[in-house]
Design a protein around this motif. Structure first.
Motif, mmCIF file in Angstrom:
data_model
loop_
_atom_site.group_PDB
_atom_site.id
_atom_site.type_symbol
_atom_site.label_atom_id
_atom_site.label_comp_id
_atom_site.label_asym_id
_atom_site.label_seq_id
_atom_site.Cartn_x
_atom_site.Cartn_y
_atom_site.Cartn_z
ATOM 1 N N LEU A 105 0.826 -1.219 0.000
ATOM 2 C CA LEU A 105 0.000 0.000 0.000
ATOM 3 C C LEU A 105 0.854 1.261 0.000
ATOM 4 O O LEU A 105 0.423 2.312 -0.490
ATOM 5 C CB LEU A 105 -0.927 0.013 1.222
ATOM 6 C CG LEU A 105 -1.951 -1.123 1.317
ATOM 7 C CD1 LEU A 105 -2.827 -0.944 2.556
ATOM 8 C CD2 LEU A 105 -2.816 -1.208 0.070
ATOM 9 N N GLY A 106 2.067 1.150 0.549
ATOM 10 C CA GLY A 106 2.924 2.337 0.675
ATOM 11 C C GLY A 106 3.801 2.607 -0.529
ATOM 12 O O GLY A 106 4.515 3.605 -0.552
ATOM 13 N N ASP A 107 3.764 1.733 -1.534
ATOM 14 C CA ASP A 107 4.667 1.884 -2.689
ATOM 15 C C ASP A 107 3.864 1.947 -3.982
ATOM 16 O O ASP A 107 3.598 0.930 -4.627
ATOM 17 C CB ASP A 107 5.647 0.696 -2.715
ATOM 18 C CG ASP A 107 6.748 0.875 -3.741
ATOM 19 O OD1 ASP A 107 6.583 1.703 -4.656
ATOM 20 O OD2 ASP A 107 7.770 0.163 -3.645
ATOM 21 N N ALA A 108 3.486 3.165 -4.363
ATOM 22 C CA ALA A 108 2.652 3.351 -5.558
ATOM 23 C C ALA A 108 3.437 3.169 -6.852
ATOM 24 O O ALA A 108 2.847 3.055 -7.922
ATOM 25 C CB ALA A 108 2.012 4.745 -5.542
ATOM 26 N N GLU A 109 4.764 3.146 -6.761
ATOM 27 C CA GLU A 109 5.575 2.958 -7.974
ATOM 28 C C GLU A 109 5.623 1.499 -8.393
ATOM 29 O O GLU A 109 5.446 1.174 -9.564
ATOM 30 C CB GLU A 109 6.999 3.485 -7.745
ATOM 31 C CG GLU A 109 7.069 4.997 -7.772
ATOM 32 C CD GLU A 109 8.505 5.505 -7.789
ATOM 33 O OE1 GLU A 109 9.415 4.724 -8.161
ATOM 34 O OE2 GLU A 109 8.710 6.669 -7.420
ATOM 35 N N ARG A 110 5.858 0.615 -7.429
ATOM 36 C CA ARG A 110 5.959 -0.820 -7.770
ATOM 37 C C ARG A 110 4.598 -1.503 -7.792
ATOM 38 O O ARG A 110 4.426 -2.538 -8.425
ATOM 39 C CB ARG A 110 6.867 -1.544 -6.775
ATOM 40 C CG ARG A 110 8.345 -1.140 -6.902
ATOM 41 C CD ARG A 110 9.225 -2.032 -6.055
ATOM 42 N NE ARG A 110 8.805 -2.041 -4.656
ATOM 43 C CZ ARG A 110 8.907 -3.092 -3.839
ATOM 44 N NH1 ARG A 110 9.418 -4.228 -4.275
ATOM 45 N NH2 ARG A 110 8.511 -3.001 -2.585
ATOM 46 N N PHE A 111 3.616 -0.918 -7.076
ATOM 47 C CA PHE A 111 2.281 -1.514 -6.998
ATOM 48 C C PHE A 111 1.269 -0.464 -7.460
ATOM 49 O O PHE A 111 0.970 0.479 -6.732
ATOM 50 C CB PHE A 111 1.987 -1.979 -5.572
ATOM 51 C CG PHE A 111 2.975 -2.988 -5.054
ATOM 52 C CD1 PHE A 111 2.834 -4.336 -5.354
ATOM 53 C CD2 PHE A 111 4.071 -2.598 -4.295
ATOM 54 C CE1 PHE A 111 3.753 -5.266 -4.888
ATOM 55 C CE2 PHE A 111 4.996 -3.514 -3.822
ATOM 56 C CZ PHE A 111 4.841 -4.858 -4.124
ATOM 57 N N SER A 112 0.754 -0.634 -8.662
ATOM 58 C CA SER A 112 -0.047 0.402 -9.320
ATOM 59 C C SER A 112 -1.543 0.159 -9.198
ATOM 60 O O SER A 112 -2.015 -0.972 -9.368
ATOM 61 C CB SER A 112 0.338 0.448 -10.804
ATOM 62 O OG SER A 112 -0.623 1.116 -11.570
ATOM 63 N N ASN A 113 -2.292 1.223 -8.913
ATOM 64 C CA ASN A 113 -3.752 1.148 -8.978
ATOM 65 C C ASN A 113 -4.236 1.237 -10.416
ATOM 66 O O ASN A 113 -5.157 0.547 -10.828
ATOM 67 C CB ASN A 113 -4.383 2.290 -8.161
ATOM 68 C CG ASN A 113 -4.503 1.955 -6.694
ATOM 69 O OD1 ASN A 113 -3.608 1.359 -6.111
ATOM 70 N ND2 ASN A 113 -5.608 2.339 -6.080
ATOM 71 N N ALA A 114 -3.606 2.139 -11.175
ATOM 72 C CA ALA A 114 -4.037 2.383 -12.560
ATOM 73 C C ALA A 114 -3.879 1.130 -13.416
ATOM 74 O O ALA A 114 -4.636 0.921 -14.363
ATOM 75 C CB ALA A 114 -3.234 3.535 -13.156
ATOM 76 N N SER A 120 -6.784 -4.061 -4.600
ATOM 77 C CA SER A 120 -6.036 -4.625 -5.729
ATOM 78 C C SER A 120 -5.034 -3.636 -6.307
ATOM 79 O O SER A 120 -5.329 -2.448 -6.460
ATOM 80 C CB SER A 120 -7.006 -5.053 -6.838
ATOM 81 O OG SER A 120 -7.869 -6.051 -6.360
ATOM 82 N N LYS A 121 -3.873 -4.158 -6.628
ATOM 83 C CA LYS A 121 -2.809 -3.402 -7.290
ATOM 84 C C LYS A 121 -2.249 -4.279 -8.404
ATOM 85 O O LYS A 121 -2.504 -5.475 -8.440
ATOM 86 C CB LYS A 121 -1.669 -3.086 -6.311
ATOM 87 C CG LYS A 121 -2.105 -2.499 -4.972
ATOM 88 C CD LYS A 121 -2.188 -1.010 -5.028
ATOM 89 C CE LYS A 121 -2.543 -0.422 -3.663
ATOM 90 N NZ LYS A 121 -2.646 1.026 -3.707
ATOM 91 N N VAL A 122 -1.441 -3.673 -9.264
ATOM 92 C CA VAL A 122 -0.744 -4.444 -10.299
ATOM 93 C C VAL A 122 0.747 -4.135 -10.194
ATOM 94 O O VAL A 122 1.138 -2.963 -10.099
ATOM 95 C CB VAL A 122 -1.284 -4.103 -11.703
ATOM 96 C CG1 VAL A 122 -0.433 -4.759 -12.778
ATOM 97 C CG2 VAL A 122 -2.725 -4.567 -11.846
ATOM 98 N N THR A 123 1.564 -5.177 -10.223
ATOM 99 C CA THR A 123 3.014 -4.974 -10.108
ATOM 100 C C THR A 123 3.564 -4.333 -11.383
ATOM 101 O O THR A 123 3.201 -4.722 -12.490
ATOM 102 C CB THR A 123 3.737 -6.308 -9.861
ATOM 103 O OG1 THR A 123 3.336 -7.251 -10.882
ATOM 104 C CG2 THR A 123 3.401 -6.881 -8.497
ATOM 105 N N THR A 124 4.432 -3.349 -11.215
ATOM 106 C CA THR A 124 5.050 -2.676 -12.365
ATOM 107 C C THR A 124 6.458 -3.220 -12.626
ATOM 108 O O THR A 124 7.104 -2.844 -13.592
ATOM 109 C CB THR A 124 5.141 -1.159 -12.123
ATOM 110 O OG1 THR A 124 5.941 -0.936 -10.962
ATOM 111 C CG2 THR A 124 3.762 -0.550 -11.919
#
Length: 398
Positions: A55-64, A290-294
Motif C-alpha cells: 500500500l505504501g509503494d505506488a511505484e511498484r504496486f499500481s492502482n491504474a 487490488s494493485k498491479v506490479t510494475t
C-alpha cells in the motif's frame, strides 16, 4: 450453496472473524495464489508488514494498472466508456494524476473543517435517536440509525438531495454485491454516473455552499465534468457505505462484548481508542485492495512477476500477531497502534477524519440514550458478499 464455496478466501468470515484458513495462509505462506471474486488470478498478501509495503509503494504496486484487465460484464463497454467510468475515481489512478485530484479535495477533509461539521453531526444523531425513541422498540438499527446518519451527513456535505437516498443506496447495494450478475453491477455503475452527471451539471449552473459547489468555484477550470462526476460519485458511495457498516457492526461488537461497553461507559474518554480498535478488529474493507506490479517484486519470499494482480487482505493484516498481541481479542484499551483499516500510503482514506468524527459522536450518544440496548431474539444478519462487510439487518430492543 454456502458462502465458503463461492466467496474468495479473503472475503470469507464467521461473524466478526476472518476465515481460519485465511489466518493459516498468513502464518504458513504469507502470499498465496488465489482466484478473485471476478474470476482473475491474483496474489493474496496477508501479513501486516507486506500489506503495508504494498500500500505504501505506488511505484511498484499500481492502482491504474488494474484498468488493463477485462472484468466480467465489461466486454461490451467501449474503451471510451471505460475512460469515462474511471474519470475522477481516485482509486483508479497513480501519482501524479492521483496527486492532482487529491490535492483539490484534501482541504475539505482536514480535522479543522470536520470540527465545523461537528454540531450538525450531533444534531443528526440526536434526531435519529429521538425518532427511535418515539417509535419504540423493536427497531432495525441498520435502517433507523447506522445507514441514515452517514448518508445524511455526506449528502449535506456534498450537496446531494437527501430525498434521492433510496435510489442511490439501491444502486450502491447492487454495485457492491458480488453475488449480482456482472451486467447488473456495471449497469448500476453507469446509472450512478448518469445521476451524478446531472447533479454536477446543475451545480455548475448554480454552485451552492457545499463541497460540489466549492470544487466548481475553486477548481471548475481544472476539473472536467467527468472528473467532478467521478470524484462526487466516489465520495457519496464511500461516505455512506463504510461508516454505516461500522456503526452497525461496531454496536453489535459492543453488545457482544459487554465488558468493553462497560469500560467505555465508565471511561468515555476512551472513545477515540475504541473507534480505532473497532476499525482494526472489524476491517470492513475485506474484499481486498487490488494493485498491479510494475516490476518483479518479492514478498514473504515469493517472487511475483511484473504485470500481476496483487490483492491485500486488510482483515488478515490487522490481525497479524507480528503486528499486535492477541489480535483476535477486541480490546478498546489498546489505543491506536497504526492499523491499516483506512489503508496506507497515497490512497489512505480521504474521509477518515469524517468517519472518525461520526463514530466518536454516534456510539456514545446511542449507548447513553438507550442504556438497556440489546439484541432481540431475531439475530443480526451478516453480509459477506459485499465489497464492504456489514449487516443487512440488526433488530434491537431496549
Amino acid at each position: 450453496m454456502s458462502d465458503s464455496m463461492t466467496l474468495p478466501l479473503h472475503m470469507r468470515r464467521t461473524a466478526f472473524d476472518p476465515d481460519p484458513e485465511l489466518m493459516t495462509a498468513r502464518e504458513e505462506e504469507g502470499v498465496r495464489r488465489v482466484r478473485t471474486a471476478f474470476g482473475l488470478d491474483a496474489w493474496l498478501v496477508t501479513r501486516f508488514a507486506d500489506v503495508r509495503e504494498v500500500l505504501g509503494d505506488a511505484e511498484r504496486f499500481s492502482n491504474a494498472g488494474t484498468s488493463r484487465f477485462q472484468f466480467p460484464g465489461t466486454a461490451d463497454v467501449s474503451e471510451e466508456q471505460r475512460r469515462k467510468m474511471r474519470a475522477g475515481n481516485l482509486l483508479a489512478f497513480d501519482p501524479p494524476e492521483h496527486t492532482r485530484l487529491r490535492r483539490m479535495l484534501t482541504p475539505e477533509f482536514t480535522m479543522r473543517r470536520m470540527r465545523r461539521l461537528e454540531p450538525r453531526i450531533r444534531d443528526i444523531v440526536s434526531d435519529h435517536l429521538d425518532a427511535m425513541e418515539r417509535t419504540g422498540p423493536p427497531a432495525d438499527l441498520v435502517t433507523a440509525f447506522a445507514l441514515p446518519i452517514p448518508s445524511l451527513v455526506i449528502c449535506e456535505l456534498l450537496g446531494v438531495p437527501y430525498e434521492d437516498r433510496d435510489d442511490f443506496q439501491r444502486r450502491t447495494n447492487r454495485l457492491l454485491d458480488i453475488s449480482q450478475p456482472p451486467e447488473v453491477r456495471v449497469a448500476s455503475q453507469q446509472e450512478s454516473r448518469a445521476y451524478m452527471t446531472d447533479l454536477v451539471g446543475r451545480a455548475r449552473a448554480e454552485p451552492g455552499e457545499d463541497m460540489l459547489g466549492m470544487l466548481i468555484r475553486e477548481h471548475g477550470d481544472d476539473l472536467s465534468t467527468e472528473e467532478l462526476t467521478g470524484v462526487a460519485n466516489l465520495l457519496l458511495l464511500a461516505g455512506h457505505e463504510t461508516t454505516s457498516n461500522m456503526l452497525g457492526l461496531g454496536t453489535l461488537a459492543f453488545l457482544r462484548h459487554p465488558d468493553q461497553l462497560d469500560l467505555l461507559r465508565k471511561e468515555p474518554e476512551r472513545i477515540g481508542a475504541a473507534v480505532e480498535e473497532l476499525m482494526r478488529w472489524l476491517s470492513i474493507i475485506h474484499s481486498g485492495m487490488s494493485k498491479v506490479t510494475t516490476t518483479e517484486v518479492e514478498l514473504s519470499g515469493k517472487r511475483i512477476p511484473e504485470g500481476e494482480i496483487v490483492v491485500c487482505s486488510l482483515p488478515a493484516a490487522n490481525r497479524d500477531p507480528e503486528f499486535i498481541d492477541d489480535p483476535g481479542r477486541f480490546d478498546i484499551g489498546r489505543g491506536d497502534l497504526g492499523h491499516l483499516a483506512f489503508g496506507h500510503g497515497v490512497h489512505h482514506c480521504l474521509g477518515a477524519p469524517l468517519a472518525r468524527m461520526e463514530m466518536r459522536i454516534a456510539f456514545p450518544a446511542l449507548f447513553e440514550r438507550f442504556p438497556g440496548l440489546r439484541e432481540t431474539e431475531t439475530p443480526a444478519e451478516f453480509r459477506s458478499f459485499h465489497i464492504v462487510y456489514g449487516l443487512t439487518t440488526f433488530p434491537v430492543a431496549w
